[in-house]
Design an enzyme around this catalytic site. Structure first.
Site, PDB file in Angstrom:
ATOM      1  N   THR A 191       0.988  -1.174  -0.043  1.00  0.00           N
ATOM      2  CA  THR A 191       0.067  -0.036  -0.266  1.00  0.00           C
ATOM      3  C   THR A 191       0.851   1.340  -0.186  1.00  0.00           C
ATOM      4  O   THR A 191       1.891   1.300   0.701  1.00  0.00           O
ATOM      5  CB  THR A 191      -0.858   0.361   1.301  1.00  0.00           C
TER       6      THR A 191
ATOM      7  N   PHE B   2       1.092   5.007   0.729  1.00  0.00           N
ATOM      8  CA  PHE B   2       0.568   6.200   1.587  1.00  0.00           C
ATOM      9  C   PHE B   2       1.326   7.472   1.348  1.00  0.00           C
ATOM     10  O   PHE B   2       2.325   7.809   0.658  1.00  0.00           O
ATOM     11  CB  PHE B   2       1.109   6.148   3.120  1.00  0.00           C
TER      12      PHE B   2
END
Length: 283
Positions: free
Chosen positions: A171, A173
């Protein structure tokens, strides 16, 4: 002490990203992305760390709709390896599980184990929250898909570890601030993120993006977002390699502005080393 807002509860992947990025900081858990952004805008947090896309589940759509009007600037990025464990109450077993709770993105990233188990799924606000809900239920028929830290935090038993579909699950960010970050130093790989609206004329998008090709600017991401219903123009989010201070990037942005009704730079920030990891393995 620096206060960092994030969406989710302690033990979530967002909390882990905050801890990795800013060791010793104080995390500020928020129920939603809008609350995390507002915390920075209103001064109750110094920064926000927010997920924007996942290698398996794709973009986090709510974030992209919130960013243009947030009044905040992107000052950095971070890539986090995502790991999920299937966890239940301390005296439970895998054979007893009937229902699995987690965030909708986590459920979509662990389809294989869910299919194998044939369990019913329930959507929670976030992964760590799902672990808390299972702990509070004390029900061996319920389990949660959550990061490993959540099991220890809530006293749960890991029934199966590493159940994510993709071992390279990642992921990305972004770090958001009230003020733009300092310009990256010369020679540092840089990313520029921006939104734009093309003019409502034929071939406007083609012409708007043509400047990046003719000026040798690498466009690494483009996504579209419809504003309202009907035939209103789409809003586009793009990321490019380079800074507007570089001549070839400035020329490309001039062409983009000529064919757009609005161009808004969201941030100019150093590229995280993970961004180039895949390129290093290519022949």
């Amino acid at each position: 002490m620096t206060v960092i807002a994030y969406q989710g509860e302690p033990g979530s992947n967002s909390a882990t990203a905050v801890a990795h990025l800013y060791p010793g900081s104080q995390g500020l858990p928020c129920t939603g992305f809008d609350q995390a952004l507002d915390a920075v805008l209103l001064g109750s947090a110094d920064l926000a760390v927010i997920p924007v896309d996942n290698s398996a589940a794709g973009r986090v759509a709510d974030v992209h709709h919130l960013l243009p009007d947030s009044g905040l600037s992107i000052i950095g990025e971070y890539f986090l390896d995502i790991r999920f464990d299937l966890m239940g109450v301390p005296d439970g077993s895998l054979e007893q599980v009937e229902t699995v709770r987690s965030h909708v993105h986590a459920l979509s990233q662990c389809r294989k184990v869910l299919r194998e188990g044939g369990w019913r799924t329930l959507v929670s606000d976030d992964t760590a929250g799902a672990a808390r809900e299972v702990a509070e239920s004390r029900d061996p028929r319920q389990a949660a898909l959550a990061p490993p830290a959540a099991a220890e935090l809530h006293g749960l038993r890991v029934l199966r570890s590493g159940v994510e579909d993709d071992p390279d699950n990642t992921t990305r960010f972004v770090v958001l601030s009230r003020d733009p970050g300092p310009a990256p130093e010369a020679g540092v790989p840089t990313v520029t993120s921006l939104f734009f609206l093309v003019r409502n004329i034929p071939s406007a998008l083609y012409k708007a993006l043509g400047g990046f090709a003719s000026n040798a600017v690498n466009l690494t991401k483009i996504e579209s977002y419809q504003l309202g219903a009907g035939t209103r123009p789409s809003r586009f989010y793009i990321e490019i390699e380079g800074s507007p201070d570089e001549t070839h990037v400035a020329h490309a942005l001039d062409e983009l502005r000529f064919f757009s009704s609005e161009v808004r730079v969201l941030g100019v920030y150093p590229a995280h080393p993970r961004r180039f990891r895949d390129h290093a393995h290519r022949p």
